[in-house]
Design a protein around this motif. Structure first.
Motif, PDB file in Angstrom:
ATOM      1  N   ARG A 234      23.117  43.754  22.356  1.00 33.73           N
ATOM      2  CA  ARG A 234      23.420  45.196  22.330  1.00 33.73           C
ATOM      3  C   ARG A 234      24.125  45.618  23.618  1.00 33.73           C
ATOM      4  NH1 ARG A 234      18.769  45.787  18.952  1.00 33.73           N
ATOM      5  NH2 ARG A 234      17.306  45.891  20.690  1.00 33.73           N
ATOM      6  N   GLN A 235      23.726  45.036  24.735  1.00 31.49           N
ATOM      7  CA  GLN A 235      24.380  45.338  26.007  1.00 31.49           C
ATOM      8  C   GLN A 235      25.836  44.872  25.977  1.00 31.49           C
ATOM      9  OE1 GLN A 235      22.656  43.438  29.426  1.00 31.49           O
ATOM     10  NE2 GLN A 235      24.103  44.353  30.867  1.00 31.49           N
ATOM     11  N   ASP A 238      27.920  47.226  23.797  1.00 34.28           N
ATOM     12  CA  ASP A 238      28.288  48.460  24.492  1.00 34.28           C
ATOM     13  C   ASP A 238      29.484  48.227  25.406  1.00 34.28           C
ATOM     14  OD1 ASP A 238      26.204  49.718  23.239  1.00 34.28           O
ATOM     15  OD2 ASP A 238      24.820  49.544  24.939  1.00 34.28           O
ATOM     16  N   SER A 239      29.515  47.088  26.084  1.00 32.10           N
ATOM     17  CA  SER A 239      30.625  46.786  26.985  1.00 32.10           C
ATOM     18  C   SER A 239      31.904  46.492  26.213  1.00 32.10           C
ATOM     19  CB  SER A 239      30.265  45.581  27.873  1.00 32.10           C
ATOM     20  OG  SER A 239      29.145  45.871  28.693  1.00 32.10           O
ATOM     21  N   SER A 241      32.834  47.834  23.461  1.00 28.55           N
ATOM     22  CA  SER A 241      33.390  49.066  22.903  1.00 28.55           C
ATOM     23  C   SER A 241      33.774  50.081  23.970  1.00 28.55           C
ATOM     24  CB  SER A 241      32.374  49.704  21.946  1.00 28.55           C
ATOM     25  OG  SER A 241      31.164  50.001  22.624  1.00 28.55           O
ATOM     26  N   SER A 242      33.557  49.744  25.248  1.00 27.94           N
ATOM     27  CA  SER A 242      33.787  50.723  26.308  1.00 27.94           C
ATOM     28  C   SER A 242      35.192  50.697  26.877  1.00 27.94           C
ATOM     29  CB  SER A 242      32.777  50.509  27.447  1.00 27.94           C
ATOM     30  OG  SER A 242      32.988  49.249  28.059  1.00 27.94           O
TER      31      SER A 242
END
Length: 275
Positions: A234-235, A238-239, A241-242
């Motif tokens: 999940r981490q 997030d990266s 998609s950032s």
């Protein structure tokens, strides 16, 4: 029908050795050919497998930490007009059978596609998965081309990822650059080692951003039943998609490398290409 005067295990030993030789000549690395027991082969589906660290496919723990798979098949030559697939070639051709023959409850022989199903599971995840067969019937010729380094060039490889239907037989000729898969005819490229390694080189030249995405998707599939994997992924998600600037791409690469080190116990290599 003319049969080769050598065994499938002889072909397997020769081609595995040729792969080890080729990788050493190209990269200066000694790779290990994993060969399971007959019992384990039934579960795994493949005869031999390698781990090539430069591929974007993570090592599969349940497949002895490998990411490149081969199933060996012996081909016989059919030379008469009454042969089952003669009309498709109109000349002598070679043939191997995909399913195994097993005895059913009624004591009759039937086709068993269990091995094929295991291979297709790997291929559907885009892992390099191949059938390898012989193009010669003579052991002396096999020895000669092994010795002179041309065995892989002359060994027909069928990429399981290219096959879309269920088939019983695969046929080809000494000079054809494709296979025919039967019963419903499907045509598939006949690959030698040049084609195989060109595909691997092309994959290796993918941009880091694209390689990150492909690797993340593969790891996500493997994480279905492991909560600790899901938390760490999940981490990374997030990266991913950032943003796509250089700093973010390298951050994702670092996170993926750390993930693989923690959960798989392997190192991740990336060889720069374009983009």
């Amino acid at each position: 029908m003319l049969e080769p005067n050598f065994s499938e295990s002889q072909l397997q030993q020769a081609v595995n050795s040729a792969f080890i030789r080729l990788i050493f000549e190209e990269r200066g690395e000694w790779v290990f050919a994993n060969v399971p027991s007959l019992f384990d082969e039934f579960v795994l589906g493949w005869d031999s497998a390698f781990y090539f660290p430069w591929l974007p496919h993570p090592a599969l723990e349940e497949h002895e930490g490998c990411n490149f798979f081969i199933q060996y098949k012996l081909s016989c030559e059919l030379t008469t007009r009454g042969a089952g697939q003669w009309n498709d070639w109109k000349e002598p051709y070679l043939r191997f059978k995909i399913p195994h023959s097993t005895k059913g409850p009624d004591n009759r022989h039937q086709d068993d596609y269990h091995q094929w199903e295991r291979l297709k599971e790997l291929a559907n995840k885009n892992y390099p998965t191949f059938y390898a067969t012989n193009s010669t019937l003579k052991k002396e010729n096999l020895k000669e081309i092994s010795k002179d380094g041309s065995l892989l060039c002359k060994t027909p490889f069928l990429d399981v990822r290219d096959i879309t239907q269920l088939h019983k037989y695969v046929t080809f000729t000494e000079t054809s650059d494709f296979f025919l898969l039967h019963s419903e005819i499907e045509k598939s490229p006949r690959l030698g080692n040049d084609f195989i390694f060109e595909r691997l080189r092309e994959t290796r030249k993918a941009s880091m951003s694209e390689s990150n995405r492909l690797l993340y998707e593969s790891l996500k599939e493997l994480a279905v039943n492991d909560e600790s994997w899901q938390v760490d992924l999940r981490q990374i998600s997030d990266s991913l998609s950032s943003g796509s600037d250089v700093g973010k791409v390298w951050l994702v690469r670092s996170l993926l490398s750390g993930f693989i080190g923690r959960h798989i116990g392997a190192q991740m290599f990336w060889y720069p290409g374009r983009g």
